[in-house]
Write a protein that holds these residues in place. Structure first.
Motif: not given
Length: 208
Positions: A73-74, A99-105
Motif C-alpha cells: 500500500e502506497g 502487482l510488484f514494486d518495480r524498485l524491489q523487482l
C-alpha cells in the motif's frame, strides 16, 4: 487446479543510487584474489561465493523473492499490471495479475535471472517454454511438489518483460500454454550441485 495459484528507463541519480544500494551484498568473508591459473578447492564453496551468493532453485527461495517484490500500500511505481495468462491468448479467463514494486523487482533481478537459468527448458536453450516446464530444473528434477512457486517465478519473469504472454492452443490443458523468451538467460548451476564450485570459478564473472 493448476492455475488457482496464480522499462522504462530512469535518469534520476537518486533512483539509481537506491537500486545500487539495494543490490549491494557485503562479502561474507575476506579473501585474497586467487592466482590466475589456480584451480578452485571444491570443498571451499563459501569462499568462491564471497562476492555474490547464487540462490538455489527451491520453493522457499522463489516464495521469499516473490513476496519481497510484491507491491505494498502506497507504492506508486508498479510492474506486472497485466497477467501472463489471458483470455485473448486461449485461456478461459484472464488470470489474476500480481502487482510488484518495480524498485524491489529491479533490485532482485539478478537472483531472478539466476533462478531462471536453472530451469531445464531454459538451460537447454529453448526459446518457447511451456508453463509446465518451469517446475523442472536442469537436472530433470521437480523442484517443488505443487505448482505455486513455479507460477510465482513465471509472474516475476513476466513482470520484468523477460518472457511474453502464454498462448494456449485450443482444447489443451493449461500447463501446455507456451511463452517466448524475450531475453537471453544464461544457464546456471545450483549451489547445492557437487559440480558448482568448479563451475562457479569459471563462470562467476557476469554475476559479481
Amino acid at each position: 487446479m493448476f492455475f488457482d495459484f496464480f522499462t522504462r528507463s530512469y535518469q534520476s541519480k537518486e533512483y539509481i543510487d537506491t537500486i545500487n544500494e539495494l543490490q549491494h551484498v557485503p562479502a561474507l568473508i575476506e579473501i585474497d584474489d586467487p592466482p590466475e591459473e589456480a584451480e578452485p578447492d571444491c570443498e571451499a564453496a563459501e569462499e568462491i561465493e564471497a562476492d555474490y551468493a547464487p540462490p538455489a532453485l527451491t520453493a522457499e527461495t522463489v516464495e521469499r523473492l516473490f513476496h519481497a517484490c510484491l507491491a505494498r500500500e502506497g507504492d506508486t511505481d508498479i510492474a506486472g499490471r497485466v497477467s501472463p495468462f489471458r483470455k485473448v491468448n486461449g485461456y478461459p479467463s484472464d488470470f489474476k495479475p500480481y502487482l510488484f514494486d518495480r524498485l524491489q523487482l529491479l533490485a532482485r533481478q539478478r537472483d531472478i535471472r539466476y533462478l531462471l537459468g536453472q530451469v531445464q527448458a531454459i538451460a537447454q536453450g529453448q526459446r518457447s517454454v511451456p508453463v509446465g516446464a518451469f517446475r523442472t530444473d536442469y537436472r530433470g528434477r521437480l523442484w517443488e511438489d505443487g505448482t505455486t512457486n513455479a507460477i510465482y517465478l513465471v509472474y516475476l519473469a513476466h513482470a520484468l518483460e523477460w518472457i511474453g504472454d502464454f498462448v494456449l492452443p485450443p482444447e489443451s490443458p493449461g500447463w501446455k500454454g507456451q511463452a517466448r523468451l524475450l531475453t537471453d538467460i544464461t544457464p546456471t548451476l545450483s549451489p547445492e550441485d557437487p559440480d558448482f564450485p568448479a563451475w562457479w570459478w569459471k563462470n562467476k564473472t557476469p554475476w559479481i
